[in-house]
Design an enzyme around this catalytic site. Sequence first.
Site, PDB file in Angstrom:
ATOM      1  N   GLY A  50       3.168   6.087   8.708  1.00  0.00           N
ATOM      2  CA  GLY A  50       4.591   6.245   8.413  1.00  0.00           C
ATOM      3  C   GLY A  50       5.414   5.061   8.875  1.00  0.00           C
ATOM      4  O   GLY A  50       6.571   4.932   8.519  1.00  0.00           O
TER       5      GLY A  50
ATOM      6  N   SER B   1       4.261   2.042   8.227  1.00  0.00           N
ATOM      7  CA  SER B   1       3.873   1.031   7.247  1.00  0.00           C
ATOM      8  C   SER B   1       5.081   0.441   6.540  1.00  0.00           C
ATOM      9  O   SER B   1       6.016   1.168   6.194  1.00  0.00           O
ATOM     10  CB  SER B   1       2.963   1.653   6.190  1.00  0.00           C
ATOM     11  OG  SER B   1       1.697   1.863   6.737  1.00  0.00           O
ATOM     12  N   GLY B   2       5.036  -0.860   6.294  1.00  0.00           N
ATOM     13  CA  GLY B   2       6.114  -1.530   5.579  1.00  0.00           C
ATOM     14  C   GLY B   2       7.259  -1.913   6.478  1.00  0.00           C
ATOM     15  O   GLY B   2       8.099  -2.734   6.114  1.00  0.00           O
TER      16      GLY B   2
ATOM     17  N   ASP C 140      -0.498  -7.680   1.648  1.00  0.00           N
ATOM     18  CA  ASP C 140       0.089  -6.332   1.594  1.00  0.00           C
ATOM     19  C   ASP C 140       1.620  -6.421   1.693  1.00  0.00           C
ATOM     20  O   ASP C 140       2.217  -5.999   2.678  1.00  0.00           O
ATOM     21  CB  ASP C 140      -0.491  -5.499   2.750  1.00  0.00           C
ATOM     22  CG  ASP C 140      -0.179  -4.021   2.617  1.00  0.00           C
ATOM     23  OD1 ASP C 140       0.384  -3.620   1.580  1.00  0.00           O
ATOM     24  OD2 ASP C 140      -0.492  -3.275   3.567  1.00  0.00           O
TER      25      ASP C 140
ATOM     26  N   HIS D 212       0.814  -1.223   0.000  1.00  0.00           N
ATOM     27  CA  HIS D 212       0.000   0.000   0.000  1.00  0.00           C
ATOM     28  C   HIS D 212       0.848   1.273   0.000  1.00  0.00           C
ATOM     29  O   HIS D 212       0.338   2.349  -0.279  1.00  0.00           O
ATOM     30  CB  HIS D 212      -1.028  -0.028   1.148  1.00  0.00           C
ATOM     31  CG  HIS D 212      -0.470   0.306   2.492  1.00  0.00           C
ATOM     32  ND1 HIS D 212      -0.119  -0.649   3.419  1.00  0.00           N
ATOM     33  CD2 HIS D 212      -0.190   1.488   3.062  1.00  0.00           C
ATOM     34  CE1 HIS D 212       0.333  -0.051   4.507  1.00  0.00           C
ATOM     35  NE2 HIS D 212       0.296   1.253   4.317  1.00  0.00           N
TER      36      HIS D 212
END
Length: 301
Positions: free
Chosen positions: A224, A226-227, A128, A78
């Site tokens: 922020g 994320s990942g 994801d 995403h």
Amino acid sequence: MELNSLLLLLLTALVCLTSSQDSCGNRPLVGPPGSSRIVGGRDAPEGAWPWQVSLQLLSIHTCGGTIINNLSVLTATHCFLKFWGRKRLFRVVAGLRELSTPGGHAQIRFISEIRSHKGYNHVTTENDLTLLLLSSPFNFTDHVQPACLPHDVRHEFILNFSHCFISGWGTSYYKGEHMNTLQEAEVELIDRRKCNLLSWYGGRITENMICAGLESGARDSCQGDSGGPLQCYSEDEERFYLIGVTSFGDKCGVPRRPGVYARTSRFADWLKTNQTASVSAANRLNTRLISALLSVVLMLF
Ligand SMILES: *[C@@H]1O[C@H](CO)[C@@H](O)[C@H](O)[C@H]1NC(C)=O
Ligand SMILES: *[C@@H]1O[C@H](CO)[C@@H](O)[C@H](O)[C@H]1NC(C)=O
Ligand SMILES: *[C@@H]1O[C@H](CO)[C@@H](O)[C@H](O)[C@H]1NC(C)=O
Ligand SMILES: *[C@@H]1O[C@H](CO)[C@@H](O)[C@H](O)[C@H]1NC(C)=O
């Protein structure tokens, strides 16, 4: 040369090559996690999460990511939703603690390929996961290291983790500002059945996801992050495993709405297949060396 010494040489070469690939999940500058728990988030010590990277769009931090080998970084799909095919706008920064002052340990790399999971669903947030292949390899140092990955779901279970942590430069509250110093927090893995209760995520959590945080919501990932990594320590192996990739959450730090992470053990096959190109490029030299040695041995017979 004698056959014996040649065989010895070949064996040594093989052992060296395999062991170099085994090295992961170590943090040379920081000891194992202690027994005292961290309350809320706090500044991460220097070198605490050497596999954590900052994924930057036009030099601005947008997402986290995790180094899994010297040419690959794992992050969330995403993060790229608005930027499909725009890999040149991004860069990956490792060995970083303070976003504003990268310092001498930082290594900047560019992306040669963005491999997103084809099953990604932006409604359910299933799959994801995105693998970034880098245009040149990271140099592993005390500040830059790869994390380990579980081989499969069984392995994840056997590892019997004692401590799990999240880290990132994300906002400390919903719709807040990015943090300048890398933050860390200890979290608990939350049973999927519990996380799927009606008063929690009400059935939204699939087998490919893992919930982590605290029931009170006092420790959570936020925008922020994320990942970035959900990393757990194996006492037996004395190293860290990447167990989850920060995916989504209902706002941040809300009770019974913990962070949800893509569960890496469920993607082991996908990761193996999709990493192949990068690893095979890096290993081409090794393979050549092995076949050269083998042919010398065979010639002697
Ligand atoms: C990587 O490390 C090697 C040896 O330590 C050094 O020669 C090389 O310049 C480094 N590369 C980068 C891009 O830092
Ligand atoms: C990258 O890793 C491969 C093995 O996985 C190794 O052969 C190669 O030398 C590494 N490259 C650098 C620059 O460290
Ligand atoms: C898992 O770890 C705990 C301590 O953290 C220990 O008490 C337990 O025996 C371990 N279980 C296995 C199967 O090793
Ligand atoms: C990634 O892995 C999946 C399944 O293992 C495979 O179908 C897909 O083609 C791979 N993608 C690439 C780019 O190799």
